[in-house]
Motif scaffolding. Structure first.
Motif, mmCIF file in Angstrom:
data_model
loop_
_atom_site.group_PDB
_atom_site.id
_atom_site.type_symbol
_atom_site.label_atom_id
_atom_site.label_comp_id
_atom_site.label_asym_id
_atom_site.label_seq_id
_atom_site.Cartn_x
_atom_site.Cartn_y
_atom_site.Cartn_z
ATOM 1 N N LEU A 118 0.384 13.969 -2.302
ATOM 2 C CA LEU A 118 -0.967 12.701 -1.651
ATOM 3 C C LEU A 118 -0.120 11.996 -0.810
ATOM 4 O O LEU A 118 -0.355 11.071 0.094
ATOM 5 N N GLU A 119 1.314 12.362 -0.216
ATOM 6 C CA GLU A 119 2.358 11.757 0.710
ATOM 7 C C GLU A 119 1.675 11.583 2.035
ATOM 8 O O GLU A 119 1.546 10.816 2.931
ATOM 9 N N ASP A 120 1.186 12.708 1.657
ATOM 10 C CA ASP A 120 1.141 13.864 3.666
ATOM 11 C C ASP A 120 -0.762 13.181 4.224
ATOM 12 O O ASP A 120 -0.517 13.094 5.433
ATOM 13 N N ILE A 121 -1.334 12.569 2.997
ATOM 14 C CA ILE A 121 -2.320 12.754 2.645
ATOM 15 C C ILE A 121 -2.340 11.119 2.926
ATOM 16 O O ILE A 121 -3.260 10.774 4.311
ATOM 17 N N ALA A 122 -1.932 10.651 2.775
ATOM 18 C CA ALA A 122 -1.428 8.835 2.988
ATOM 19 C C ALA A 122 -1.382 9.239 4.608
ATOM 20 O O ALA A 122 -1.398 7.955 4.939
ATOM 21 N N GLY A 174 4.217 6.786 -1.432
ATOM 22 C CA GLY A 174 4.545 5.771 -0.337
ATOM 23 C C GLY A 174 3.846 6.004 0.611
ATOM 24 O O GLY A 174 4.547 6.789 1.189
ATOM 25 N N ARG A 175 3.259 4.830 2.342
ATOM 26 C CA ARG A 175 3.127 5.722 3.293
ATOM 27 C C ARG A 175 3.862 4.809 4.685
ATOM 28 O O ARG A 175 3.856 3.630 4.753
ATOM 29 N N SER A 176 4.501 5.369 5.142
ATOM 30 C CA SER A 176 5.107 4.455 6.636
ATOM 31 C C SER A 176 4.571 3.856 7.457
ATOM 32 O O SER A 176 3.538 3.738 7.713
ATOM 33 N N SER A 177 5.077 2.370 7.031
ATOM 34 C CA SER A 177 4.522 1.262 8.089
ATOM 35 C C SER A 177 5.034 0.728 9.224
ATOM 36 O O SER A 177 6.113 0.174 8.716
ATOM 37 N N ASP A 178 4.826 0.398 10.211
ATOM 38 C CA ASP A 178 5.350 -0.827 11.377
ATOM 39 C C ASP A 178 5.753 -1.919 10.067
ATOM 40 O O ASP A 178 7.116 -2.438 10.775
ATOM 41 N N ARG A 179 5.038 -2.462 9.384
ATOM 42 C CA ARG A 179 4.798 -3.795 9.186
ATOM 43 C C ARG A 179 6.521 -4.294 8.305
ATOM 44 O O ARG A 179 7.340 -4.554 8.217
ATOM 45 N N ARG A 180 5.887 -2.944 7.227
ATOM 46 C CA ARG A 180 6.172 -3.678 5.635
ATOM 47 C C ARG A 180 8.257 -2.267 5.311
ATOM 48 O O ARG A 180 8.042 -1.799 4.235
ATOM 49 N N GLY A 181 7.961 -0.837 6.315
ATOM 50 C CA GLY A 181 8.510 0.010 6.173
ATOM 51 C C GLY A 181 7.672 0.797 5.782
ATOM 52 O O GLY A 181 7.957 2.175 5.700
ATOM 53 N N THR A 182 7.150 0.676 3.952
ATOM 54 C CA THR A 182 6.244 1.596 4.019
ATOM 55 C C THR A 182 5.570 0.683 2.947
ATOM 56 O O THR A 182 6.006 -0.400 2.606
ATOM 57 N N GLU A 183 4.600 1.083 3.393
ATOM 58 C CA GLU A 183 3.332 0.525 2.231
ATOM 59 C C GLU A 183 3.307 1.172 0.374
ATOM 60 O O GLU A 183 2.946 2.585 0.638
ATOM 61 N N ILE A 184 2.711 1.056 -0.366
ATOM 62 C CA ILE A 184 2.163 1.594 -0.980
ATOM 63 C C ILE A 184 0.840 2.022 -1.205
ATOM 64 O O ILE A 184 0.377 1.227 -1.382
ATOM 65 N N TYR A 185 0.350 2.972 -1.754
ATOM 66 C CA TYR A 185 -0.649 3.800 -1.790
ATOM 67 C C TYR A 185 -0.916 4.094 -3.612
ATOM 68 O O TYR A 185 0.079 4.797 -4.001
ATOM 69 N N ALA A 186 -1.718 3.611 -3.509
ATOM 70 C CA ALA A 186 -2.326 3.797 -5.101
ATOM 71 C C ALA A 186 -3.102 5.181 -5.408
ATOM 72 O O ALA A 186 -4.780 4.351 -5.318
ATOM 73 N N TYR A 187 -3.293 6.213 -5.668
ATOM 74 C CA TYR A 187 -4.081 7.624 -6.278
ATOM 75 C C TYR A 187 -4.134 6.961 -7.536
ATOM 76 O O TYR A 187 -3.580 7.051 -8.313
ATOM 77 N N VAL A 188 -5.957 7.676 -8.252
ATOM 78 C CA VAL A 188 -6.355 6.402 -9.315
ATOM 79 C C VAL A 188 -7.414 7.525 -9.481
ATOM 80 O O VAL A 188 -8.696 7.933 -8.957
ATOM 81 N N SER A 189 -7.655 8.103 -10.801
ATOM 82 C CA SER A 189 -8.312 9.128 -11.485
ATOM 83 C C SER A 189 -9.028 8.125 -12.557
ATOM 84 O O SER A 189 -8.262 8.095 -13.530
#
Ligand code: 6R9
Length: 660
Positions: free
Chosen positions: A629-633, A565-580
């Motif tokens: 990954l959360e910190d990176i996001a 999750g990435r904090s967002s003003d809009r949705r509280g949290t946004e979803i961040y997907a890391y894919v290899s």
């Protein structure tokens, strides 16, 4: 958990269709449904906890136990009370007495192609010599000995030498930093350390002793240190005060005899640090009797290990999987256990298959993260070798989703090996949930039913069992022999971490909380969804990152994924997907990923960003570092990355994120 929440929804059934265990396997399985081989059957309430005596029967006891389970001090349960035994005797001496001196105990495969075999007699000699040396250094029963070694034979030898003299060991994974070592030695008041000069990482010599030196400077106590010379001339080192050369010490005690010390069943066999949800690592305390009994029983019934087998668990002994299923379980059963020092892709990506081929390995146990890597590399590599010696495959550490499950089943097992997907934890000590390979059908994606003698309940916030297919908290309402006895840091923390949430002390009603979420289906099969802390809140909907990940993982072309999750003003949290990606990442792949999530869960779960990366950051035990990954996001400063197996990947992900 209520139904409005994302994870209270009915979760789709695991997509894999059930497979019956292959007939060729069933015909020779150790535990079958045939009359006379009751697999520790606890179907009948009154047979519990007495059913666990069957596990204890696999051990040799110096003193018979009086009581199977003493629950008077719950949740501090005691098993096989009054019994006495020694773990090193059970793993070594008794096999010599049974005339199996020359049977191979450990087959070691070094990183540079070196090979060594220790017969049970060789292991006996090595363990007694080092046990004598430890005594000479002043180690007494109950002193904690810290072991900071890579995957070399001296690691299990040192563990068993400690066990022989009744000194609990605390193995610290060799890849952890000096700080991490110091914290663990401090917390355990450990005054003894076994380490080495260095080891090879890929092709290069890597200095381990300098890390150990720094840790020793950081702890208050004086530390007697034994140094294994692994690299010889390649990395010369000098020994200072309180430092001893391992091989010189052992030579001094050549031919020494050290009687195994009888330990109370409840005495601590070892201490293992694992990360907690908050703050300091937790020192998980394991017992001697209950731990060994359940380890031996599960190694035999779930992993199907027989003394004549060559068995290989490709984990690191620095983690619980290695303690239980490289060292204590297989050696207690008198089998041959393979120990591998290197990585799966060095010198080439067929390294593991070459080892299986050369050693005619019967049973292979690894983690889904490894299977995903094999799948990404392709069938060419296993195709180079004869894997027909394999009889059973195992998986541990994370859920294995249907696609990698099928790949493992087809390309490694040739559809002739059952796969056991084993759910358990550092704290449970031994396997808790898994199919019995000669009996139960396999459902790819679901671990299986709780083992006989084990009870599992998936419950809501109030502790009530949820309906089949609904997500809830994975709890264990009845104690089991290999359970952690406490935390070294204190009983209060043990209660707070595992018992407070779902127990009712006033009613003397105790229930262990695993920290995982799961569903159970109509057949009682458990599908693990993830850790409770893997829950994100998007626009007030709670979503399980694992659920989103499994939707992404099903997309063709995806090798591996992690969602945060990435904090967002809009949705509280946004979803961040890391894919290899398995091949080259493309816009088309991105589209298919988004569609798959939308189809499986709904638009609420559609990732805001899909960041392609060559690899995901992993701990040494292969678990994805989601927190990083959360910190990176979130563009946060990154904490300590020293526990990473692939720290170099962090920079790449950051620049990829900036591009996407
Ligand atoms: C043995 C080990 C424990 C956590 C556990 C769970 C996850 C382990 C799993 C699994 C799904 C499986 N886990 N096995 N999840 N299916 N077969 O890994 O111990 O390092 O303490 O981790 O790993 O989340 O709670 P540990």
């Amino acid at each position: 958990m209520d139904d409005r929440n994302g994870w209270g929804r009915n979760r789709p059934e695991p997509t894999g269709s059930p497979h019956d265990p292959p007939t060729s396997f069933v015909e020779q399985a150790t535990v079958t449904n045939a009359a006379g081989d009751n697999p520790l059957d606890a179907q009948f309430e009154d047979a519990w906890p007495a059913c666990w005596e069957r596990a204890a029967d696999l051990l040799s006891w110096d003193e018979a136990y009086d009581t199977v389970l003493d629950d008077s001090g719950a949740p501090f349960y005691q098993w096989f009370t009054g019994g006495e035994l020694n773990a090193s005797y059970n793993c070594i001496d008794r096999h010599l007495e049974a005339g199996r001196k020359n049977h191979a105990a450990i087959r070691w495969e070094g990183k540079r192609g070196e090979r060594e075999t220790y017969t049970y007699q060789d292991l006996f000699v090595a363990v007694t010599e080092f046990a004598a040396a430890l005594r000479e250094l002043g180690v007494e029963a109950d002193d904690v000995v810290t072991i900071y070694l890579p995957m070399i034979p001296e690691l299990p030898i040192a563990m068993l030498a400690c066990a022989r003299i009744g000194a609990p060991h605390s193995v610290v994974f060799a890849g952890l930093s000096a700080d991490a070592l110091a914290t663990r030695m401090d917390a355990a008041d450990s005054e003894y350390l076994v380490t080495c000069d260095g080891y090879y990482r890929r092709g290069d010599a890597f200095n381990q002793k300098s890390k150990a030196d720094n840790a020793r400077l950081a702890v208050e106590q004086a530390v007697e240190t034994v140094v294994v010379d692994r690299l010889g001339e390649e990395l010369p080192h000098v020994l200072g005060d309180d430092e001893w050369d391992y091989h010189d010490l052992c030579a001094e005690f050549a031919g020494a005899s050290v009687e195994p010390v009888s330990r109370d069943a409840e005495d601590m066999l070892f201490l293992m640090y694992t990360s907690g949800t908050t703050g300091d690592p937790k020192g998980v305390v394991h017992s001697t009797g209950g731990y060994l009994a359940q380890i031996a029983w599960t190694a035999r019934s779930v992993l199907d290990i027989q003394p004549a087998d060559t068995y290989w668990c490709a984990a690191d002994i620095g983690w619980i999987t290695g303690h239980s299923y490289i060292v204590y379980g297989p050696l207690a059963l008198g089998t041959t256990t393979v120990m591998y020092e290197g990585t799966p892709d060095y010198p080439d990506r067929d390294r593991l298959w070459e080892i299986i081929d050369r050693n005619a390995v019967d049973i292979f146990y690894t983690a889904p993260t490894a299977v995903r890597a094999f799948m990404k590399w392709g069938t060419e590599y296993p195709g180079r070798h004869d894997l027909s010696s394999l009889r059973l495959l195992g998986s541990v550490g994370e859920p294995i989703s249907p696609r990698p499950w099928r790949w493992y089943y087809e390309h490694i097992g040739n559809e002739e090996c059952p796969i056991v997907d084993t759910w358990w934890q550092t704290e449970t000590g031994a396997i808790m949930v898994s199919t019995l390979p000669g009996i139960d059908p396999m459902k790819p994606g679901a671990a299986g039913p709780p083992l006989p003698g084990i009870e599992v309940a998936v419950v809501d916030e109030d502790g009530n069992e949820v309906d089949p297919g609904k997500a809830g908290y994975l709890t264990i309402p009845r104690p089991w022999p290999a359970m952690a006895r406490t935390l070294y840091d204190g009983d209060d923390r043990y209660r707070a971490e595992y018992w407070d949430r779902f127990s009712d002390p006033d009613a003397d009603d105790w229930c262990y909380f695993s920290g995982d979420t799961a569903t159970v289906d109509d057949d009682g099969y458990v599908t693990v969804l993830g850790r409770v802390d893997d829950v994100i809140n998007v626009a007030s909907q709670r979503l399980s990152t694992m659920e989103i990940e499994s939707a992404i993982a099903e997309v063709d072309g995806v090798a591996e994924t992690a969602v945060v999750g990435r904090s967002s003003d809009r949705r509280g949290t946004e979803i961040y997907a890391y894919v290899s990606a398995a091949g080259d990442p493309s816009d088309d792949l991105r589209e298919r990923i988004l569609e798959s999530v939308e189809d499986a869960i709904g638009p609420i779960a559609t990732p805001e960003a899909v960041v392609f990366t060559p690899e995901l950051p992993k701990t040494r035990s292969g678990k994805i570092m989601r927190r990083l990954l959360e910190d990176i996001a979130n563009g946060e400063e990154l904490g300590d990355t020293s526990a990473l197996r692939n720290p170099e990947i962090v920079g790449e992900i950051q620049s990829e994120r900036d591009r996407s």
